[in-house]
Design a protein around this motif. Structure first.
Motif, PDB file in Angstrom:
ATOM      1  N   ARG A  65     -46.338   5.764  59.519  1.00 43.91           N
ATOM      2  CA  ARG A  65     -46.729   6.075  60.886  1.00 43.91           C
ATOM      3  C   ARG A  65     -47.406   7.431  61.056  1.00 43.91           C
ATOM      4  NH1 ARG A  65     -43.378   2.266  60.740  1.00 43.91           N
ATOM      5  NH2 ARG A  65     -43.118   0.730  62.395  1.00 43.91           N
ATOM      6  N   LYS A  66     -47.473   8.208  60.016  1.00 46.43           N
ATOM      7  CA  LYS A  66     -48.183   9.489  60.141  1.00 46.43           C
ATOM      8  C   LYS A  66     -49.698   9.299  60.115  1.00 46.43           C
ATOM      9  CE  LYS A  66     -48.679  10.897  55.301  1.00 46.43           C
ATOM     10  NZ  LYS A  66     -48.350  11.906  54.294  1.00 46.43           N
ATOM     11  N   ALA A  67     -50.165   8.109  59.697  1.00 47.51           N
ATOM     12  CA  ALA A  67     -51.609   7.887  59.552  1.00 47.51           C
ATOM     13  C   ALA A  67     -52.335   7.973  60.893  1.00 47.51           C
ATOM     14  CB  ALA A  67     -51.857   6.530  58.895  1.00 47.51           C
ATOM     15  N   VAL A  68     -51.764   7.361  61.942  1.00 45.84           N
ATOM     16  CA  VAL A  68     -52.438   7.328  63.248  1.00 45.84           C
ATOM     17  C   VAL A  68     -52.532   8.720  63.874  1.00 45.84           C
ATOM     18  CG1 VAL A  68     -52.332   6.439  65.601  1.00 45.84           C
ATOM     19  CG2 VAL A  68     -51.879   4.923  63.675  1.00 45.84           C
ATOM     20  N   PRO A  69     -51.415   9.454  64.025  1.00 46.05           N
ATOM     21  CA  PRO A  69     -51.555  10.806  64.590  1.00 46.05           C
ATOM     22  C   PRO A  69     -52.402  11.720  63.722  1.00 46.05           C
ATOM     23  CG  PRO A  69     -49.314  10.450  63.808  1.00 46.05           C
ATOM     24  CD  PRO A  69     -49.991   9.125  63.792  1.00 46.05           C
ATOM     25  N   LYS A  70     -52.379  11.527  62.400  1.00 44.92           N
ATOM     26  CA  LYS A  70     -53.226  12.326  61.517  1.00 44.92           C
ATOM     27  C   LYS A  70     -54.695  12.099  61.828  1.00 44.92           C
ATOM     28  CE  LYS A  70     -54.557  12.813  56.655  1.00 44.92           C
ATOM     29  NZ  LYS A  70     -54.316  12.334  55.267  1.00 44.92           N
ATOM     30  N   LEU A  71     -55.077  10.836  61.997  1.00 43.52           N
ATOM     31  CA  LEU A  71     -56.472  10.505  62.281  1.00 43.52           C
ATOM     32  C   LEU A  71     -56.921  11.101  63.605  1.00 43.52           C
ATOM     33  CD1 LEU A  71     -59.039   8.878  61.571  1.00 43.52           C
ATOM     34  CD2 LEU A  71     -58.025   6.942  62.798  1.00 43.52           C
ATOM     35  N   PHE A  72     -56.123  10.895  64.655  1.00 45.49           N
ATOM     36  CA  PHE A  72     -56.478  11.429  65.974  1.00 45.49           C
ATOM     37  C   PHE A  72     -56.505  12.955  65.959  1.00 45.49           C
ATOM     38  CE2 PHE A  72     -55.470   7.179  67.535  1.00 45.49           C
ATOM     39  CZ  PHE A  72     -56.420   7.023  68.528  1.00 45.49           C
ATOM     40  N   SER A  73     -55.535  13.566  65.293  1.00 43.80           N
ATOM     41  CA  SER A  73     -55.480  15.025  65.244  1.00 43.80           C
ATOM     42  C   SER A  73     -56.712  15.597  64.564  1.00 43.80           C
ATOM     43  CB  SER A  73     -54.217  15.472  64.496  1.00 43.80           C
ATOM     44  OG  SER A  73     -54.203  16.874  64.325  1.00 43.80           O
ATOM     45  N   GLN A  74     -57.093  15.038  63.428  1.00 45.00           N
ATOM     46  CA  GLN A  74     -58.247  15.552  62.703  1.00 45.00           C
ATOM     47  C   GLN A  74     -59.538  15.396  63.496  1.00 45.00           C
ATOM     48  OE1 GLN A  74     -57.823  13.344  59.008  1.00 45.00           O
ATOM     49  NE2 GLN A  74     -56.892  15.099  57.977  1.00 45.00           N
ATOM     50  N   TRP A  75     -59.720  14.233  64.121  1.00 52.76           N
ATOM     51  CA  TRP A  75     -60.939  14.007  64.897  1.00 52.76           C
ATOM     52  C   TRP A  75     -60.987  14.900  66.134  1.00 52.76           C
ATOM     53  CZ3 TRP A  75     -65.516  11.782  64.180  1.00 52.76           C
ATOM     54  CH2 TRP A  75     -65.664  10.904  63.108  1.00 52.76           C
ATOM     55  N   ILE A  76     -59.875  14.972  66.867  1.00 50.07           N
ATOM     56  CA  ILE A  76     -59.862  15.771  68.094  1.00 50.07           C
ATOM     57  C   ILE A  76     -60.043  17.246  67.780  1.00 50.07           C
ATOM     58  CG2 ILE A  76     -58.375  16.577  69.972  1.00 50.07           C
ATOM     59  CD1 ILE A  76     -57.232  13.764  70.153  1.00 50.07           C
ATOM     60  N   ARG A  77     -59.317  17.749  66.793  1.00 50.62           N
ATOM     61  CA  ARG A  77     -59.443  19.160  66.428  1.00 50.62           C
ATOM     62  C   ARG A  77     -60.834  19.462  65.885  1.00 50.62           C
ATOM     63  NH1 ARG A  77     -55.341  22.757  68.094  1.00 50.62           N
ATOM     64  NH2 ARG A  77     -53.587  21.418  68.620  1.00 50.62           N
ATOM     65  N   GLY A  78     -61.381  18.537  65.088  1.00 53.25           N
ATOM     66  CA  GLY A  78     -62.719  18.745  64.553  1.00 53.25           C
ATOM     67  C   GLY A  78     -63.777  18.795  65.640  1.00 53.25           C
ATOM     68  N   LEU A  79     -63.701  17.856  66.589  1.00 57.67           N
ATOM     69  CA  LEU A  79     -64.658  17.853  67.696  1.00 57.67           C
ATOM     70  C   LEU A  79     -64.497  19.079  68.576  1.00 57.67           C
ATOM     71  CD1 LEU A  79     -64.547  14.078  68.712  1.00 57.67           C
ATOM     72  CD2 LEU A  79     -66.413  15.272  67.553  1.00 57.67           C
ATOM     73  N   ALA A  80     -63.247  19.523  68.759  1.00 59.84           N
ATOM     74  CA  ALA A  80     -63.008  20.716  69.571  1.00 59.84           C
ATOM     75  C   ALA A  80     -63.613  21.952  68.909  1.00 59.84           C
ATOM     76  CB  ALA A  80     -61.509  20.915  69.786  1.00 59.84           C
ATOM     77  N   ILE A  81     -63.466  22.062  67.598  1.00 57.66           N
ATOM     78  CA  ILE A  81     -64.062  23.201  66.881  1.00 57.66           C
ATOM     79  C   ILE A  81     -65.576  23.178  67.011  1.00 57.66           C
ATOM     80  CG2 ILE A  81     -64.437  24.176  64.590  1.00 57.66           C
ATOM     81  CD1 ILE A  81     -61.580  23.287  63.882  1.00 57.66           C
ATOM     82  N   LEU A  82     -66.178  21.996  66.839  1.00 55.08           N
ATOM     83  CA  LEU A  82     -67.631  21.879  66.997  1.00 55.08           C
ATOM     84  C   LEU A  82     -68.057  22.239  68.424  1.00 55.08           C
ATOM     85  CD1 LEU A  82     -68.379  18.578  65.023  1.00 55.08           C
ATOM     86  CD2 LEU A  82     -68.901  20.934  64.333  1.00 55.08           C
TER      87      LEU A  82
END
Length: 295
Positions: free
Chosen positions: A63-80
């Motif tokens: 179950r860590k896969a889903v929050p990991k995916l969302f976290s990486q995408w959201i944080r990455g887009l926020a940094i950009l």
């Protein structure tokens, strides 16, 4: 516990998570004798408890896969977004004639919204919680496996009642440690969710309060001799119509800075006065505008 022919019966005794992420009672095969202490098959019980620990670790791993995916995408887009927004703002300061400088603030706002989304739904923190819980369960499992191998070596083929009691106690400690870890992770999730709700309510209340409309109480001095019906009120460049007398109130203004202006005629000659005010949320600000004195 039920007894039949002096043999141990199955009793329910463990927690697990179902597909809806809730903790429910689930019957495990825990075999005990009439005293409730000495297990008739310690090896099977140890395997069962070990399997439950592996099941719990695998639950977090899957179950860590889903929050990991969302976290990486959201944080990455926020940094950009933060980088792009800051760059646009800097370029606008270099070239003030550019008409797209305000877009930088929009991009920064979107980046902030993404971070708020991650904070509210807890994708990043859930990812960290799952990894932490999985690692701790693996550590407990490794310790149990080593201790169990040592106890089995000491007991040999025929364990004494005292040795069985020690082995049973080790199984119990291990099982309770796994359940404690699951309980701790669940409690952390509950506290995090409760805090997120409280923070969201607080921010919503603050923003609502900050957007409460205010007003301006306008007083006009030297209004004697103004031609009847010619005194008009303006907020910035927007007309608020004519008014009678030497005072009026402007209502329903959003918080911010405004220029208040009155215009009229005295003996057919135009006269006017203006002043700047800052309206705070939910307040009425007084301002006095002084027309030129009659000659």
């Amino acid at each position: 516990m039920n007894q039949e022919d002096g043999k141990a019966q199955i009793v329910p005794c463990a927690l697990h998570r179902d597909s809806n992420n809730r903790q429910n009672l689930n019957p495990d095969l825990m075999r005990v004798d009439e005293s409730g202490c000495v297990i008739d098959d310690l090896e099977k019980l140890a395997c069962l408890v070990e399997g439950k620990a592996i099941q719990a670790a695998n639950w977090y791993l899957a179950r860590k896969a889903v929050p990991k995916l969302f976290s990486q995408w959201i944080r990455g887009l926020a940094i950009l977004g933060i980088t792009a927004g800051g760059l646009i703002t800097v370029l606008q300061s270099i070239d003030p004639q550019a008409g797209w400088g305000h877009n930088g603030f929009v991009v920064l706002a979107v980046a902030g919204a993404l971070l708020g989304l991650d904070k509210y739904f807890g994708f990043s923190t859930a990812w960290m919680r799952y990894i932490n819980a999985q690692l701790k369960i693996h550590q407990l499992l490794a310790e149990f496996q080593m201790d169990w191998a040592q106890l089995r070596q000491q007991s040999g083929d025929e364990a004494t009642a005292e040795q069985e009691q020690v082995m049973l106690e080790r199984i119990k400690v291990f099982r309770m440690a796994i359940l404690k870890q699951v309980e701790q992770e669940t409690q952390e999730w509950m506290n995090e969710f409760r805090n997120s709700i409280a923070q969201l309510d607080k921010e919503t209340q603050q923003r609502t309060e900050a957007l409460r409309p205010g007003g301006v109480a306008v007083a006009v001095s030297n209004a004697e001799g103004i031609d009847q019906g010619t005194l008009k009120l303006f907020v910035d460049a927007t007309s608020r119509g004519a008014f009678q007398g030497d005072h009026t109130t402007i209502k329903s203004l959003m918080p911010g800075a405004y220029t208040i202006r009155v215009e009229g005629t005295r003996g057919g000659q135009p006269v006017n006065a203006s002043g700047n005010v800052t309206v705070a949320a939910g307040t009425t600000v007084p301002v006095t505008l002084t027309l030129p004195a009659a000659t």
